[in-house]
Scaffold this motif. Structure first.
Motif, PDB file in Angstrom:
ATOM      1  N   VAL A   1      42.778 -31.550  59.398  1.00 23.35           N
ATOM      2  CA  VAL A   1      42.644 -31.676  60.845  1.00 23.35           C
ATOM      3  C   VAL A   1      43.074 -33.066  61.309  1.00 23.35           C
ATOM      4  CG1 VAL A   1      40.975 -31.640  62.732  1.00 23.35           C
ATOM      5  CG2 VAL A   1      40.759 -30.025  60.869  1.00 23.35           C
ATOM      6  N   ALA A   2      42.733 -34.093  60.526  1.00 24.99           N
ATOM      7  CA  ALA A   2      43.027 -35.471  60.972  1.00 24.99           C
ATOM      8  C   ALA A   2      43.017 -36.417  59.774  1.00 24.99           C
ATOM      9  CB  ALA A   2      42.003 -35.927  62.006  1.00 24.99           C
ATOM     10  N   ARG A   3      43.614 -37.579  59.994  1.00 27.33           N
ATOM     11  CA  ARG A   3      43.606 -38.661  59.003  1.00 27.33           C
ATOM     12  C   ARG A   3      42.765 -39.795  59.573  1.00 27.33           C
ATOM     13  NH1 ARG A   3      48.596 -42.024  58.310  1.00 27.33           N
ATOM     14  NH2 ARG A   3      47.647 -43.885  57.502  1.00 27.33           N
ATOM     15  N   VAL A   4      41.811 -40.278  58.776  1.00 34.42           N
ATOM     16  CA  VAL A   4      40.880 -41.312  59.223  1.00 34.42           C
ATOM     17  C   VAL A   4      41.576 -42.676  59.198  1.00 34.42           C
ATOM     18  CG1 VAL A   4      38.687 -42.471  58.740  1.00 34.42           C
ATOM     19  CG2 VAL A   4      38.904 -40.006  58.432  1.00 34.42           C
TER      20      VAL A   4
ATOM     21  N   ILE B   1      36.645 -42.463  64.008  1.00 39.26           N
ATOM     22  CA  ILE B   1      37.717 -41.908  64.839  1.00 39.26           C
ATOM     23  C   ILE B   1      38.916 -41.691  63.931  1.00 39.26           C
ATOM     24  CG2 ILE B   1      39.312 -42.340  66.726  1.00 39.26           C
ATOM     25  CD1 ILE B   1      37.161 -43.725  68.214  1.00 39.26           C
ATOM     26  N   ALA B   2      39.492 -40.515  64.049  1.00 39.53           N
ATOM     27  CA  ALA B   2      40.636 -40.164  63.226  1.00 39.53           C
ATOM     28  C   ALA B   2      41.780 -39.739  64.124  1.00 39.53           C
ATOM     29  CB  ALA B   2      40.255 -39.035  62.275  1.00 39.53           C
ATOM     30  N   SER B   3      42.964 -39.731  63.545  1.00 37.11           N
ATOM     31  CA  SER B   3      44.157 -39.342  64.286  1.00 37.11           C
ATOM     32  C   SER B   3      44.586 -37.933  63.888  1.00 37.11           C
ATOM     33  CB  SER B   3      45.289 -40.323  63.994  1.00 37.11           C
ATOM     34  OG  SER B   3      46.482 -39.884  64.598  1.00 37.11           O
TER      35      SER B   3
ATOM     36  N   VAL C   1      34.966 -34.687  55.116  1.00 35.73           N
ATOM     37  CA  VAL C   1      35.784 -35.891  54.997  1.00 35.73           C
ATOM     38  C   VAL C   1      35.778 -36.338  53.537  1.00 35.73           C
ATOM     39  CG1 VAL C   1      33.872 -37.396  55.690  1.00 35.73           C
ATOM     40  CG2 VAL C   1      36.199 -38.222  55.885  1.00 35.73           C
ATOM     41  N   LYS C   2      36.977 -36.504  52.968  1.00 32.14           N
ATOM     42  CA  LYS C   2      37.144 -36.918  51.563  1.00 32.14           C
ATOM     43  C   LYS C   2      38.429 -37.728  51.441  1.00 32.14           C
ATOM     44  CE  LYS C   2      33.728 -34.269  50.121  1.00 32.14           C
ATOM     45  NZ  LYS C   2      32.426 -34.865  50.118  1.00 32.14           N
ATOM     46  N   ARG C   3      38.593 -38.344  50.277  1.00 31.23           N
ATOM     47  CA  ARG C   3      39.806 -39.120  49.975  1.00 31.23           C
ATOM     48  C   ARG C   3      40.750 -38.279  49.121  1.00 31.23           C
ATOM     49  NH1 ARG C   3      40.714 -44.401  50.455  1.00 31.23           N
ATOM     50  NH2 ARG C   3      38.492 -44.907  50.622  1.00 31.23           N
TER      51      ARG C   3
ATOM     52  N   ILE D   1      40.928 -38.015  54.677  1.00 35.94           N
ATOM     53  CA  ILE D   1      41.258 -36.938  55.603  1.00 35.94           C
ATOM     54  C   ILE D   1      40.007 -36.174  56.034  1.00 35.94           C
ATOM     55  CG2 ILE D   1      43.618 -36.608  54.772  1.00 35.94           C
ATOM     56  CD1 ILE D   1      42.588 -34.197  53.131  1.00 35.94           C
ATOM     57  N   ILE D   2      40.129 -35.531  57.184  1.00 42.47           N
ATOM     58  CA  ILE D   2      39.116 -34.593  57.655  1.00 42.47           C
ATOM     59  C   ILE D   2      39.783 -33.226  57.601  1.00 42.47           C
ATOM     60  CG2 ILE D   2      37.708 -33.871  59.615  1.00 42.47           C
ATOM     61  CD1 ILE D   2      37.706 -36.830  60.499  1.00 42.47           C
ATOM     62  N   PHE D   3      39.095 -32.272  56.976  1.00 41.96           N
ATOM     63  CA  PHE D   3      39.684 -30.947  56.785  1.00 41.96           C
ATOM     64  C   PHE D   3      38.623 -29.864  56.944  1.00 41.96           C
ATOM     65  CE2 PHE D   3      38.307 -32.717  52.806  1.00 41.96           C
ATOM     66  CZ  PHE D   3      37.675 -31.671  52.147  1.00 41.96           C
TER      67      PHE D   3
END
Length: 154
Positions: free
Chosen positions: A149-152, A59-61, A83-85, A73-75
């Protein structure tokens, strides 16, 4: 007698509506939250192991203040969510010669050995360097801030 029957029918309808309003309302609220605040995702590969195991859910914000080196992050990239760092942020210099590469993977030809990450962009890597197709191998090696899109949550 006719009046009490109508009253009972109205009360029955109200009870029935109340009974269904709560679950419907909760489902609508959850749907809204997961389309505006949260992002539920699935990890399809080993690229982020050991941090995120293949086959796990996360779940990410979608709401975050700033992104920094080390954030996951999810991008969007090529029509897919990845998803990568974050390994470097805007203004950081990356020495491409210091990076490790997986033998047999295609590495784009670069004019320089060191590059500066443009503002509002990120250089991203997978935690599992041997099994991650990331910024090291991309022709356009940076992820734009607008594509995040979001930060994990870790």
């Amino acid at each position: 007698m006719g009046l009490t029957k109508q009253v009972r029918e109205k009360q029955g309808i109200k009870r029935w509506l109340r009974w269904w309003m709560i679950p419907v309302g909760v489902n609508i609220l959850i749907w809204i939250l997961f389309h505006t605040v949260f992002l539920a995702g699935y990890v399809p590969s080993e690229s982020m192991e050991p941090t995120l195991k293949k086959g796990s859910y996360l779940i990410a914000s979608r709401i975050y203040t700033s992104l920094e080196t080390g954030d996951i992050i999810i991008f969007r990239r090529d029509g897919r969510l990845l998803v990568k760092r974050i390994a470097a942020v805007g203004g950081d210099t990356i020495d491409l010669g210091d990076l490790t590469y997986t033998p047999g993977w295609m590495i784009p030809k670069r004019d320089k050995n060191a590059v500066v990450v443009p503002e509002r962009c990120f250089f991203v890597l997978g935690d599992n360097a041997e099994d991650s197709y990331d910024s090291r191998y991309w022709e356009e090696m940076f992820v734009k801030e607008a594509d995040v899109v979001a930060r994990v949550w870790e």
